[in-house]
Design a protein around this motif. Sequence first.
Motif, PDB file in Angstrom:
ATOM      1  N   VAL A   3       0.842  -1.201   0.000  1.00 54.92           N
ATOM      2  CA  VAL A   3       0.000   0.000   0.000  1.00 54.92           C
ATOM      3  C   VAL A   3       0.876   1.249   0.000  1.00 54.92           C
ATOM      4  N   TYR A   4       1.880   1.269   0.851  1.00 51.02           N
ATOM      5  CA  TYR A   4       2.748   2.443   0.925  1.00 51.02           C
ATOM      6  C   TYR A   4       3.536   2.637  -0.364  1.00 51.02           C
ATOM      7  N   ALA A   5       4.016   1.530  -0.940  1.00 53.16           N
ATOM      8  CA  ALA A   5       4.758   1.659  -2.203  1.00 53.16           C
ATOM      9  C   ALA A   5       3.862   2.233  -3.295  1.00 53.16           C
ATOM     10  N   LEU A   6       2.606   1.794  -3.359  1.00 59.81           N
ATOM     11  CA  LEU A   6       1.674   2.341  -4.350  1.00 59.81           C
ATOM     12  C   LEU A   6       1.398   3.817  -4.087  1.00 59.81           C
TER      13      LEU A   6
ATOM     14  N   PRO B 222      20.249  -2.428  -2.461  1.00 60.01           N
ATOM     15  CA  PRO B 222      20.731  -1.562  -3.548  1.00 60.01           C
ATOM     16  C   PRO B 222      20.687  -0.097  -3.149  1.00 60.01           C
ATOM     17  N   PRO B 223      21.520   0.726  -3.782  1.00 56.75           N
ATOM     18  CA  PRO B 223      21.471   2.167  -3.524  1.00 56.75           C
ATOM     19  C   PRO B 223      20.197   2.762  -4.110  1.00 56.75           C
ATOM     20  N   PRO B 224      19.816   3.959  -3.691  1.00 53.22           N
ATOM     21  CA  PRO B 224      18.589   4.563  -4.228  1.00 53.22           C
ATOM     22  C   PRO B 224      18.731   4.887  -5.707  1.00 53.22           C
ATOM     23  N   PRO B 225      17.676   4.710  -6.479  1.00 53.45           N
ATOM     24  CA  PRO B 225      17.712   5.148  -7.877  1.00 53.45           C
ATOM     25  C   PRO B 225      18.025   6.646  -7.948  1.00 53.45           C
ATOM     26  N   PRO B 226      18.644   7.107  -9.021  1.00 63.96           N
ATOM     27  CA  PRO B 226      19.093   8.512  -9.096  1.00 63.96           C
ATOM     28  C   PRO B 226      17.987   9.541  -8.896  1.00 63.96           C
ATOM     29  N   THR B 227      16.763   9.203  -9.272  1.00 67.82           N
ATOM     30  CA  THR B 227      15.681  10.193  -9.193  1.00 67.82           C
ATOM     31  C   THR B 227      14.904  10.119  -7.883  1.00 67.82           C
ATOM     32  N   THR B 228      15.375   9.331  -6.920  1.00 69.30           N
ATOM     33  CA  THR B 228      14.660   9.189  -5.652  1.00 69.30           C
ATOM     34  C   THR B 228      14.698  10.496  -4.869  1.00 69.30           C
ATOM     35  N   LEU B 229      13.559  10.894  -4.362  1.00 67.51           N
ATOM     36  CA  LEU B 229      13.445  12.132  -3.595  1.00 67.51           C
ATOM     37  C   LEU B 229      13.729  11.824  -2.125  1.00 67.51           C
ATOM     38  N   ILE B 230      14.911  12.209  -1.663  1.00 67.86           N
ATOM     39  CA  ILE B 230      15.312  11.974  -0.277  1.00 67.86           C
ATOM     40  C   ILE B 230      15.479  13.334   0.394  1.00 67.86           C
ATOM     41  N   LEU B 231      14.417  13.779   1.057  1.00 69.42           N
ATOM     42  CA  LEU B 231      14.387  15.109   1.665  1.00 69.42           C
ATOM     43  C   LEU B 231      13.642  15.047   2.989  1.00 69.42           C
TER      44      LEU B 231
ATOM     45  N   LEU C 195       9.484  -6.320  -4.285  1.00 67.06           N
ATOM     46  CA  LEU C 195       9.978  -5.159  -3.531  1.00 67.06           C
ATOM     47  C   LEU C 195      11.495  -5.126  -3.535  1.00 67.06           C
ATOM     48  N   ALA C 196      12.110  -6.287  -3.287  1.00 68.38           N
ATOM     49  CA  ALA C 196      13.568  -6.362  -3.257  1.00 68.38           C
ATOM     50  C   ALA C 196      14.172  -6.032  -4.613  1.00 68.38           C
ATOM     51  N   ARG C 197      13.449  -6.316  -5.688  1.00 69.36           N
ATOM     52  CA  ARG C 197      13.926  -6.062  -7.049  1.00 69.36           C
ATOM     53  C   ARG C 197      13.465  -4.694  -7.558  1.00 69.36           C
ATOM     54  N   LEU C 198      13.176  -3.794  -6.624  1.00 68.43           N
ATOM     55  CA  LEU C 198      12.787  -2.417  -6.960  1.00 68.43           C
ATOM     56  C   LEU C 198      11.554  -2.377  -7.856  1.00 68.43           C
ATOM     57  N   GLY C 199      10.573  -3.217  -7.518  1.00 63.96           N
ATOM     58  CA  GLY C 199       9.287  -3.161  -8.209  1.00 63.96           C
ATOM     59  C   GLY C 199       9.139  -4.098  -9.378  1.00 63.96           C
ATOM     60  N   ALA C 200      10.183  -4.817  -9.741  1.00 58.79           N
ATOM     61  CA  ALA C 200      10.118  -5.732 -10.878  1.00 58.79           C
ATOM     62  C   ALA C 200       9.794  -7.135 -10.382  1.00 58.79           C
TER      63      ALA C 200
ATOM     64  N   GLU D 148      11.744   3.919  -7.564  1.00 63.04           N
ATOM     65  CA  GLU D 148      11.899   4.862  -6.453  1.00 63.04           C
ATOM     66  C   GLU D 148      10.956   4.511  -5.307  1.00 63.04           C
ATOM     67  N   ALA D 149       9.696   4.199  -5.634  1.00 59.76           N
ATOM     68  CA  ALA D 149       8.717   3.851  -4.606  1.00 59.76           C
ATOM     69  C   ALA D 149       9.123   2.574  -3.879  1.00 59.76           C
ATOM     70  N   ALA D 150       9.620   1.586  -4.639  1.00 62.26           N
ATOM     71  CA  ALA D 150      10.045   0.328  -4.020  1.00 62.26           C
ATOM     72  C   ALA D 150      11.235   0.560  -3.092  1.00 62.26           C
ATOM     73  N   TRP D 151      12.191   1.389  -3.541  1.00 59.98           N
ATOM     74  CA  TRP D 151      13.374   1.624  -2.706  1.00 59.98           C
ATOM     75  C   TRP D 151      12.992   2.345  -1.415  1.00 59.98           C
ATOM     76  N   LEU D 152      12.122   3.334  -1.510  1.00 53.50           N
ATOM     77  CA  LEU D 152      11.703   4.062  -0.311  1.00 53.50           C
ATOM     78  C   LEU D 152      11.018   3.122   0.683  1.00 53.50           C
ATOM     79  N   THR D 153      10.203   2.202   0.172  1.00 56.25           N
ATOM     80  CA  THR D 153       9.520   1.248   1.051  1.00 56.25           C
ATOM     81  C   THR D 153      10.525   0.316   1.710  1.00 56.25           C
ATOM     82  N   ALA D 154      11.458  -0.207   0.912  1.00 54.23           N
ATOM     83  CA  ALA D 154      12.478  -1.102   1.469  1.00 54.23           C
ATOM     84  C   ALA D 154      13.341  -0.380   2.499  1.00 54.23           C
ATOM     85  N   ASP D 155      13.625   0.882   2.261  1.00 53.58           N
ATOM     86  CA  ASP D 155      14.431   1.659   3.202  1.00 53.58           C
ATOM     87  C   ASP D 155      13.712   1.780   4.551  1.00 53.58           C
TER      88      ASP D 155
END
Length: 677
Positions: free
Chosen positions: A346-349, A566-575, A452-457, A479-486
């Motif tokens: 739900v959060y990833a969506l 994995p590291p965050p995708p380049p376009t991930t918003l980390i603020l 989730l571990a595969r960044l949404g794939a 980006e959504a998958a990485w934020l959730t995993a984080d």
Amino acid sequence: MRRHALFLLAAVLLAGATARDALDLWVARTDLPALTIDTGTEVVARDGTLLRAFTVADGRWRLDPGPVDPLFLDLLIGYEDRRFRDHPGVDPLALLRAAWQAAWSGRIVSGGSTLTMQVARLLEDSGTGRVAGKLRQMRVALALERRLSKDQILGLYLRLAPYGGNLEGIRAASLAYLGKEPRRLTPAEAALLVALPQSPETRRPDRHPDAARAARARVLARMVEGGVIGADRATAALSEAVPTARRPFPALSPHLAERQRRDHPGAARIATTIDPRLQRGLEALAARTAAGGASRVSLAIVVADHRTGEILASVGSPDWTDDRRAGFVDMTRATRSPGSTLKPFVYALAFDEGLAHPETLIEDRPTAFGTYAPQNFDRTFRGTIPVRQALQLSLNIPVVSLTEALGPARLIATLRRAGADPVVPGGQPGLAVALGGVGVTLEELVQGYAALARLGAPVRLSAEPGQAGPLDQRLFGAEAAWLTADILAGLPPPPNAPANRLAYKTGTSYGHRDAWAIGFDGGHVAGVWLGRADGASVPGAFGGDLAAPILFETFARLKPALDPLPPPPPTTLILPNARLPLPLQRFRPRGAVFAAAPDGPEIAFPPDGAEVETAEHLALKVRGGTPPFTWLANGAPLVLADRSRETALTAPGEGYLSLSVIDGKGRSATSTVTLRP
């Protein structure tokens, strides 16, 4: 006189030739028994070792012999049939020797049967002491030698030789009496296995160890006389203990093995991707855990490599023979309520749709969604908190608010794209699906977390070689998958567990019927379920208390150190919250986000549902609304505070794309399009 001698010689030769022709015709007309010998199905691990074997239809253990120690073959031929490689199936010298010994001693000392004659007897189950039976064995033996090679005949013996009880063949005997494959045997073991088929019931080591020991000694003594082995090796072999019990056949991953046999009827050998060392360790872990718990509580574990989709371990219950726990039920495939384990999806969506961010503030207060008024598990409320904290604390009100904004059908569709087949009560999903109001299996949950571990794939999990692999549609953006995993990786480990950065989530279903823990690192994903197979309540069962420690121990048995996420995708918003775009600083419920307004924003291009040919740039147009505008693609902010109504973004490539635009007053519009090549 000379003429008569020549005539007599010609008559003898003619009679011999006639007899030979008659023998050839007699052998050629032999009706041979079936030469295809059924062997039990074998399910093997990724390294080729046996996971589980099955009996043939009549309940006998008869297996393909596979590689056999050359020493055993040397002892067998040396003891049973020294001229096996040279005779045509019947050895006249051996028959004469047997006849002489019988006449001299007044009893049968040796039968004179060759290995080929023994195979003939085993194929037809013909008698050994009757003249008619012996003649039939000789005839079949001669015919076999014309049809088969010596190695093929030897292979039949290795399959059919009796070893007592329902054991047939060298491999079944070696596994049952020695607990090992026959590819490597000691001289004592090889001699024992040579001796047993001569009188399998009276020499069974599990019932008559003294008789078995004496028979083994006779084999060793004759092999020393024949020069097959040295006296020193034989003396050492005599001191080796004779096994006195019959061992159970391997039964690792019995539920999965049974399923594979059912799915591949008639297959002799079925390969899997199961890691036998890991499987053995996790079965021991499950048995130990069950022994310390309630008598009817079962447990299941699934481990997979999410990079390939290969299932490495599958424990369906602590003991598949334990009827009290319904151990015969494979709980990796049983449909159960997942509790809170669906909340990360739900959060990833929500992140993907631009509805929220981990630092977005969200309300955890008493809320009614129509007639539905969910409570938190501890029946307390935290007020205004960050989304990150709401997920880590597994709060119910925030996730239901997000599910209402997304629509519960969206969560069900996501699970189906992950390869699950969720069972929805009544057929129509409601808001309760976010809290476990849906049926899924442990395998399906592990497969969803693999995405989730595969960044949404998503990836298809399978224990069959070549059947695992990526699935077509993404669940959500990377980006959504990485934020959730984080967020999940920030959960503290259970007490006494290694402080590893494992991304995991626990869950407890309604009425304490199911306790879950699912987690992943950079390479593997695993899931644990505890509960009763009959669905009865287990008072005091919590995923965090019971399942999470087992999950962490599962990873400890899997490998010495976790693979980094994995590291965050380049376009991930980390603020931090204060620096987020205004619409993301605080979550607005469905009524605020989607309220219809005459001057609200609307995506003019690309319209919702459109298929757009990919180009270097994708044009975006908005009408209505109040500038500035923020554009998000698959949940990632791409254009911030743009006062123009037309802009463009670099085309992300073909496939599914979710676009959102948020105006200066926090009103939004969405458009889902498909980019085609």
